[in-house]
Design a protein around this motif. Structure first.
Motif, PDB file in Angstrom:
ATOM      1  N   GLN A   1     -18.921  -7.234   3.014  1.00  0.00           N
ATOM      2  CA  GLN A   1     -18.982  -6.993   1.537  1.00  0.00           C
ATOM      3  C   GLN A   1     -19.510  -5.052   2.252  1.00  0.00           C
ATOM      4  O   GLN A   1     -18.844  -4.243   1.058  1.00  0.00           O
ATOM      5  CB  GLN A   1     -20.306  -7.651   0.856  1.00  0.00           C
TER       6      GLN A   1
ATOM      7  N   ASP B   1     -18.109  -1.629   0.281  1.00  0.00           N
ATOM      8  CA  ASP B   1     -18.649  -0.943  -0.473  1.00  0.00           C
ATOM      9  C   ASP B   1     -18.833   0.167  -0.079  1.00  0.00           C
ATOM     10  O   ASP B   1     -18.472   1.274  -0.702  1.00  0.00           O
ATOM     11  CB  ASP B   1     -20.085  -1.647  -0.595  1.00  0.00           C
TER      12      ASP B   1
ATOM     13  N   ARG C   1     -21.889  -1.434  -7.974  1.00  0.00           N
ATOM     14  CA  ARG C   1     -21.456  -3.254  -7.937  1.00  0.00           C
ATOM     15  C   ARG C   1     -22.417  -3.683  -8.689  1.00  0.00           C
ATOM     16  O   ARG C   1     -23.778  -3.901  -8.414  1.00  0.00           O
ATOM     17  CB  ARG C   1     -21.381  -3.895  -6.346  1.00  0.00           C
TER      18      ARG C   1
END
Length: 459
Positions: free
Chosen positions: A66, A70, A89
């Protein structure tokens, strides 16, 4: 000036409210349209940038890490959106180099403003916000803002400038309006002052008529009213003066016979007189009392004529010949006392005249009575009538030239001793002249001593 103040305040306040309402409406509409224009432009710009960002991310592979994903999204976001956007997010802020922070959950909840943008106030700043969800990752959201504080500041400045201009314009218009209303109302103020002077007895005052508007018509009507009042007051003053003179003359006329009556009555009460002297005294008292009775009747008649206006007499068409025959019939016994004859003529025979028959009968009867008194026994009197005049002529003693101009005065008698012996009170011709004036006619006398008198009544 109460009306002036009311008009000025009402018009000024109406103009103030109207001008401010128009000013605020135009200012509000201008600002609203400017904001809508920016919203439309920024909306298209935001949609273009997020579209490019989605296109860029669509060629990348999603990774299970993740943090790495990102960074990939943040890198692409920084390239296409830059410093005017914030990347989230979910509700976690990933990238924000702007000077603002937002309650993102509250912003995202306002889904109704997603298409048109959300207008927020951040301290002294005004911000326009747009947001959208990226297709890459399905959980990334972009918040885009546009600082439109300058637009509000520009319109605030415009508001102050417009307010100052409006105040200046209102002051100028107020001065112009003040003078304009004052010029319009001034004739009414003058009318009020003039009415007060008129009420105080200044009946000769008049106002100048300015222009042709309703106030000018009112002023003209006021002047006409003042003129009528002045004429009426002058007429009343004349009547009062005439009646005062009549009363003075009446008192003088009453003094002599009343003194004689009292003297004869005292004589009858205190002295023993012969039958002949007693009868003479009683005869004198009776004659004088009858003369005083006639005098009172004549005075009432003449006073009534002075108080009478032309509008109060009842005029109608009268056939002149039957009218004169009536005069002859009514004076028959008076003529028989001195064996006089009365001849009447009318040309044409069907002549008619507009008159008050009762008043005109009194006029002609007075003229005939004067002719009878002036005529010798067995004489003749003529009454002639035509289109122009009516005349009464006798063959009596006539009137001296120096007395001719005064015989129409009340109580004036040429030969007082002869007039009183004939039962005259000196009011006959005064009554005739007043009746003639009420009919719009005039009397004219022609006389020569020893040859008689002719009185003309010109219609």
């Amino acid at each position: 000036m109460k009306l002036f103040k009311k008009l000025f305040l009402q018009i000024f306040l109406a103009f103030l409210v109207l001008s401010q309402a128009v000013f605020f409406y135009l200012l509000y509409e201008s600002r609203r349209q400017a904001v809508e224009s920016i919203q439309h432009y920024e909306k298209l710009s935001f949609q273009g940038k997020t579209g490019e960002l989605d296109q860029k991310l669509r060629g990348m592979y999603e990774t299970e890490e993740q943090e790495i994903q990102d960074r990939i999204v943040a890198s692409a976001f920084r390239q296409y959106v830059g410093s005017q956007g914030i990347l989230y997010r979910g509700t976690k802020e990933l990238f924000n180099i702007s000077a603002y922070e937002y309650e993102v959950e509250d912003v995202f909840k306002r889904t109704d403003d997603r298409e048109n943008g959300l207008l927020l106030k951040n301290g002294e700043r005004r911000l326009l916000l747009f947001w959208d969800t990226l297709t890459f990752g399905k959980n990334y959201r972009v918040l885009y803002y546009k600082d439109i504080t300058e637009i509000y500041q520009r319109f605030d400045k415009l508001f102050l400038e417009g307010l100052l201009f409006t105040v200046g314009a209102l002051l100028f218009i107020g001065v112009f309006l003040f003078h304009g209303i004052y010029r319009t109302i001034r004739p009414l103020v003058e009318l009020k002052k003039t009415a007060a002077l008129l009420a105080d007895g200044n009946y000769g005052i008049r106002l100048p008529v300015r222009g042709k508007d309703e106030i000018a018509e009112l002023t003209e009507s006021f002047n006409q009213m003042a003129e009528k009042i002045e004429e009426h007051v002058e007429k009343l003053s004349t009547v009062n003066e005439t009646q005062r003179q009549l009363l003075g003359s009446l008192a003088h006329e009453l003094k002599t016979p009343m003194t004689a009556i009292i003297g004869y009555a005292d004589t009858l009460l205190t002295l023993r007189l012969s039958e002949r002297r007693r009868e003479q005294a009683l005869q004198y008292i009776g004659d004088e009392c009858r003369r005083l009775s006639r005098l009172s009747v004549k005075m009432l008649e003449l006073t009534g004529l002075y108080e009478m206006g032309e509008s109060t007499i009842e005029k109608k068409e009268v056939e002149v010949l039957p009218f004169l025959e009536k005069v002859k019939e009514l004076t028959f016994w008076r003529l028989q006392e001195k064996k006089l004859s009365l001849e009447i003529s009318c040309t044409p025979e069907d002549l008619t005249k507009t008159m008050d028959q009762d008043l005109m009968m009194s006029l002609v009867m007075n003229l005939v009575d004067n002719a009878v008194k002036a005529s010798k026994e067995g004489g003749k009197i003529w009454i002639r009538a035509d289109e122009r005049e009516l005349s009464v002529r006798d063959e009596g003693k006539g009137i001296p030239l120096e007395d001719l101009a005064r015989v129409t005065e009340a109580f004036y008698m040429v030969d007082k001793a002869r007039a009183r012996s004939a039962g005259s009170v000196g009011l006959g011709l005064a009554i005739c002249e007043e009746i003639a004036m009420l009919h719009g006619a005039r009397l004219s006398l022609e006389s020569e001593e020893g040859k008689g008198t002719c009185v003309h009544l010109f219609y």
